[in-house]
Enzyme design. Structure first.
Site, short mmCIF file in Angstrom:
data_model
loop_
_atom_site.label_atom_id
_atom_site.label_comp_id
_atom_site.label_asym_id
_atom_site.label_seq_id
_atom_site.Cartn_x
_atom_site.Cartn_y
_atom_site.Cartn_z
CB VAL A 82 41.24 12.31 -0.15
CG1 VAL A 82 42.55 12.62 0.56
CG2 VAL A 82 40.22 13.40 0.06
CB SER A 110 42.59 6.22 0.17
OG SER A 110 42.12 6.68 1.40
CE1 TYR A 128 37.67 6.58 -0.49
CE2 TYR A 128 37.46 7.76 -2.57
CZ TYR A 128 38.19 7.43 -1.44
OH TYR A 128 39.43 7.95 -1.27
CE LYS A 177 42.47 4.22 3.40
NZ LYS A 177 41.10 4.81 3.34
CE1 TYR A 180 45.15 5.14 6.44
CE2 TYR A 180 44.64 7.11 7.72
CZ TYR A 180 44.39 6.29 6.63
OH TYR A 180 43.39 6.62 5.74
#
Ligand code: GLN
Length: 609
Positions: A262, A67, A244, A70, A192
């Protein structure tokens, strides 16, 4: 690579590393089976400065970016599509939901934000490219440009995530049902997954974050990876949604825009200062790297990096301020003109700024100028040493100059040497005189003042006789006659050199008519004018005092006539008319001490602010 001497930053990182390495709470992520193989002991950190220095500590093992990709892919999408197109599908609102929740922002019909999977899958689909392969190339190429080296994909992690990625597929189908994805869902989810499987190190994350902190320019390669105007948008969603459900507490404790993943990566950026990368696969319940969070918090606290820390009161960027009664231009003036400037020069005020100009420093300048109790008719703003003029400073300066001009103050601007600052200043208030150095601006203001007082026309016509020379003004007729008997007259056409720097001293020169310029060669080889000397003034008096070679070059600015007293003539005067000689020597001493006083005032003006 150059050998690096470990310094205090290395020490600091090593200290943090040692203290944080002791923590071994948390779990390695297992929902992507391949990630479960990560070594839980692994822990590495990098810190990149905006001039491309990268400090590291611990092990720089490769891991998949997950992530943390992103925000960088979001930057690429904004660069490729523009804000409007991206914002039409992906919002900027944090959610209280987990990163992999199957939801849209019901109120707007968009994915909530680009940091959750739903928004990130839509964002990847927006990156430029005629085919999925093109888009993948753009994504891997873009991430590589952020990192400053060619990055690859871990095919095992990709295959593993793809094999178990039904939840992300569900998210993607839901996005498609909401009209946020168009083509083949499986292919877009694969794109992705591949993006998440790009392999990096903690060092790479530091450089990537530093690229954002640096306005989109990779500080190591100097490549403009994304346009400057997308950076604030990216850092905003990192600040509100990057960690998060820990985003709020992270901002509270660490205070840096950041993104975690992660696989245990964290990238954090402090705009205008640095990028930080941490990797340690042990995750807390919210999915953030346990050591990553603690390490970032310790570094931020030790270095005072929190974005919202009250900044130290900005020192005014004012280097010095002075008036023409104390500091004069280098233009030579007659005695009468000097008296006018001594008496009225306080109407000419110079304020000299230095360094980067922003809101705080310019606001202080504005107050200093507007609240200045001394009546000021000429205001010179010297920006020569200014390195940057930001948007706020530009607006405030513009307003200040316009207000001064409207209030009848004659304003002169000395333009910055730094190119970007000069460009920012070029648009400022009309009706302002512009100069390249303060001396020229001062000369302009003095000449205006003298003109208004009618002292420009006072310049003597014809040849100024020795008796009316400034230096000899107070001497008796008898003394002047003795001197006159021993001088010779020399004519210098305009543009000719009277004498060179370093030349043998050949006498004391009285300018009878015309004007000369005194200049020296600077270290860079450029010529710098020290003064101009007009009819009625003298030069070369040092030669009489010490007999050493010339310290300046003198050249005629106009056709010039000089009365010259040679060293031999001075010696004769001493032998034959000692009283006259003593008076002349005293007059020279007086003129030298006058100049010394001016230069003392010049230096003292530095201490005033
Ligand atoms: N590839 C991972 C996923 O979509 C990335 C998640 C993450 O790092 N938080 O599940």
């Amino acid at each position: 690579m150059a050998v690096q001497v470990p310094g205090p930053i290395d020490e600091l990182l090593a200290d943090v590393w040692r203290s944080v390495a002791e923590i071994d709470d948390g779990e390695v992520a297992t929902y992507i089976p391949e990630l479960a193989k990560a070594d839980p002991a692994t822990f590495g950190m990098g810190l990149a400065t905006l001039d491309g220095q990268v400090y590291v500590a611990g092990e720089l093992v490769p891991f998949t970016i997950q992530s943390v990709s992103k925000p960088f892919v979001y930057a690429l999408a904004l660069a490729d599509r523009g804000h409007a197109d991206v914002l039409a599908k992906v919002g900027t609102e944090p959610t209280g939901d987990p990163f992999n929740s199957i939801s849209i922002d019901e109120a707007t019909g968009r994915a909530s934000n680009p940091m959750v999977n739903a928004g990130a899958i839509v964002t990847s689909s927006l990156v430029r490219g005629g085919s999925r392969a093109d888009q993948l190339e753009r994504i891997v190429g873009g991430l590589s440009a952020f990192a400053g080296r060619d990055l690859g994909i871990d095919q095992d992690v990709f295959a593993s995530e793809r094999a178990t990625g039904d939840r992300n597929r569900a998210i993607a189908w839901f996005m498609r049902s909401a009209g946020l994805l168009e083509d083949d869902v499986d292919e877009q989810v694969d794109l992705y997954f591949r993006q998440c499987s790009v392999v990096v190190t903690a060092r790479d994350l530091a450089v990537m974050a530093a690229t954002l902190a640096n306005g989109g320019v990779n500080p190591v390669t100097r490549e403009q990876v994304v346009p400057r105007d997308v950076v604030a948008s990216v850092l905003t969603v990192m600040t509100t949604c990057g960690m998060y459900d820990y985003a709020g507490e992270w901002l509270y404790r660490v205070g840096l825009p950041a993104k975690s993943g992660v696989s245990g990566g964290v990238a954090a950026a402090l705009p205008g200062q640095l990028g930080l990368g941490v990797h340690s696969p042990l995750l807390d319940a919210r999915g953030n790297s346990v050591r990553g969070v603690v390490a970032a918090e310790r570094i931020s606290r030790t270095l005072g990096l929190h974005l919202l820390l009250p900044s130290e009161r900005t020192r005014p960027g004012i280097r010095r301020s002075y008036r023409d009664d104390a500091v004069r231009s280098r233009r030579g003036r007659t005695r009468a003109q000097t008296q006018v400037l001594d008496a009225e020069g306080s109407a000419i005020a110079v304020v000299e700024l230095t360094g980067d100009q922003g809101f705080a420093s310019t606001e202080l300048l504005v107050r200093l100028v507007l609240e200045d109790p001394t009546p000021t008719r000429w205001r010179i703003v010297d920006l020569r040493r200014v390195t940057r003029v930001d948007t706020a400073a530009q607006a405030l300066l513009d307003g200040l100059l316009a207000q001064l001009v409207a209030g009848g103050v004659a304003v002169a601007l000395v333009e910055p040497r730094a190119e970007t600052a000069r460009a920012a200043v070029r648009t400022l208030a009309a009706g302002v005189e512009r100069f390249t150095d303060a001396d020229a601006a001062l000369e302009w203001a003095e000449t205006e003042l003298l003109g208004r007082r009618g002292f420009l026309d006072e310049l003597p016509e014809g040849l100024v006789p020795l008796a009316q020379q400034d230096l000899l003004h107070d001497l008796s007729v008898g003394v002047v006659t003795e001197i006159e008997a021993r001088t010779t007259t020399h004519v210098f056409p305009a543009g000719t050199v009277v004498f060179e720097e370093g030349a043998v001293a050949d006498g004391l020169y009285f300018v009878g008519a015309g004007q000369v310029s005194a200049d020296v060669r600077t270290r860079t080889g450029a010529r710098r004018r020290l003064s101009t000397i007009a009819a009625g003034s003298a030069f070369g008096e040092l030669a009489i005092v010490d007999g050493k070679p010339r310290s300046t070059r003198i050249s005629a600015l106009e056709p010039t006539i000089c009365h010259v007293l040679s060293p031999q003539a001075y010696a004769d005067l001493q032998a034959e008319a000692p009283v006259a000689c003593a008076e002349l020597t005293l007059a020279i001493a007086r003129s030298l001490s006058q100049r010394l006083r001016y230069s003392t005032a010049d230096v003292a003006a530095f201490e005033e602010t």
